[in-house]
Design an enzyme around this catalytic site. Structure first.
Site, PDB file in Angstrom:
ATOM      1  N   HIS A 161     -73.167 -59.020  36.386  1.00  0.00           N
ATOM      2  CA  HIS A 161     -72.083 -59.640  35.975  1.00  0.00           C
ATOM      3  C   HIS A 161     -72.380 -61.172  35.098  1.00  0.00           C
ATOM      4  CE1 HIS A 161     -67.978 -61.084  38.531  1.00  0.00           C
ATOM      5  NE2 HIS A 161     -68.200 -60.967  37.546  1.00  0.00           N
ATOM      6  N   HIS A 187     -75.296 -63.451  36.915  1.00  0.00           N
ATOM      7  CA  HIS A 187     -76.136 -63.162  38.165  1.00  0.00           C
ATOM      8  C   HIS A 187     -75.427 -61.281  38.891  1.00  0.00           C
ATOM      9  CE1 HIS A 187     -71.579 -62.922  40.031  1.00  0.00           C
ATOM     10  NE2 HIS A 187     -71.387 -62.028  40.391  1.00  0.00           N
ATOM     11  N   ASP A 209     -74.952 -57.729  41.193  1.00  0.00           N
ATOM     12  CA  ASP A 209     -74.655 -57.735  42.395  1.00  0.00           C
ATOM     13  C   ASP A 209     -75.213 -56.827  43.026  1.00  0.00           C
ATOM     14  OD1 ASP A 209     -72.234 -59.514  42.854  1.00  0.00           O
ATOM     15  OD2 ASP A 209     -71.899 -58.725  40.765  1.00  0.00           O
ATOM     16  N   LYS A 228     -57.446 -21.109  10.064  1.00  0.00           N
ATOM     17  CA  LYS A 228     -56.937 -21.661  11.130  1.00  0.00           C
ATOM     18  C   LYS A 228     -57.356 -20.000  11.650  1.00  0.00           C
ATOM     19  CE  LYS A 228     -52.339 -21.145  12.727  1.00  0.00           C
ATOM     20  NZ  LYS A 228     -52.305 -20.170  13.844  1.00  0.00           N
ATOM     21  N   ASP A 234     -57.068 -19.283  16.278  1.00  0.00           N
ATOM     22  CA  ASP A 234     -55.796 -19.354  16.671  1.00  0.00           C
ATOM     23  C   ASP A 234     -56.859 -19.245  18.487  1.00  0.00           C
ATOM     24  OD1 ASP A 234     -54.170 -20.175  15.815  1.00  0.00           O
ATOM     25  OD2 ASP A 234     -53.057 -18.256  15.384  1.00  0.00           O
TER      26      ASP A 234
HETATM   27 MN    MN Z   1     -70.726 -60.177  41.365  1.00  0.00          MN
END
Ligand code: MN
Length: 243
Positions: free
Chosen positions: A47, A53, A55, A240, A242
């Site tokens: 983060h 830091h 987490d 084409k 399908d």
């Molecule tokens: Mn954080």
């Protein structure tokens, strides 16, 4: 091994602090509810807030109990890393990476730096009360046994310590920097915030038509059947098919 998968509903909504710090209309972060399905998710976010830091989040009681680790985890047993307990986060936060816009709580880039399963090696409910958790991490980057131990007389300060086991790293071995979800570094996530603005600026220098596009009203281009065969120099055709 103790049975750790039995659900235990928390007293009250442990996400109230989380919600009080954020506004739904100003941040892309999830606002999930407390899960009643027991699980053992662990996540480490990197983060880039005002202070970069990590987490560490461990799933407990249907939420992600969280510790902010300023220096991040270390494989060196002697390198005890400060881990400050912060508010519980919703389980959905385990998928979150992106940018928390300026002016909001925790503004900055977030990546899922590691993720996996955590396995308590001692009963964690007592451990949480006593201030000592011993567990194994089964992530992409983090493996083996770890301890979180609360610093005596401290309210929220814990230490994250690697326990002795087969998972060692040599000094100088660095963890990969990028997200285990997107492969992007937190710097790249943050740089991505301006990609749209740069493209718009570049388009202003061309004579690109300006207009508003409503993504909900855009339709995919379909193949058409003309009245008679058409062709032109330089055109290529595809069948084409399908189905
Ligand atoms: Mn954080």
């Amino acid at each position: 091994m103790p049975d750790t998968r039995e659900p235990s509903p928390p007293a009250g909504d442990t996400l109230s602090t989380y919600r009080a710090k954020r506004s739904t209309d100003r941040t892309p972060e999830p606002f999930g509810t407390v899960s009643s399905i027991p699980g053992n998710l662990f996540v480490v976010h990197k983060h880039a807030a005002r202070q970069l830091h990590f987490d560490l989040r461990l799933e407990m009681h249907g939420v992600l109990r969280s510790w902010a680790v300023p220096k991040g985890p270390s494989y060196d047993q002697n390198d005890k890393r400060l881990a400050v307990m912060v508010e519980d986060h919703p389980l959905e936060y385990g998928d979150f990476e992106g940018i928390i816009p300026a002016g909001n709580y925790g503004a900055g880039g977030v990546i899922v730096w590691d993720r996996g399963e955590w396995v308590p090696l001692e009963p964690w409910r007592e451990g949480l009360e006593k201030g000592k958790l011993l567990f194994e991490l089964k992530g992409y980057k983090l493996h083996g046994k770890w301890t979180l131990v609360k610093i005596k007389k401290s309210e929220k300060d814990w230490l994250l310590i690697k326990e002795r086991d087969a998972y060692v790293k040599s000094p100088g071995d660095e963890f990969p920097e990028e997200s285990v979800l997107s492969g992007l570094t937190v710097e790249e996530i943050m740089a991505g915030a301006n990609v749209g603005a740069e493209i718009c600026k570049a388009l202003e220098h061309t004579n690109a038509v300006r207009g508003h596009v409503d993504a909900q009203r855009v339709e995919a281009m379909q193949r058409e059947r003309p009245d008679r065969a058409v062709t032109r120099d330089g055109w290529l055709f595809e069948l084409k098919l399908d189905g």
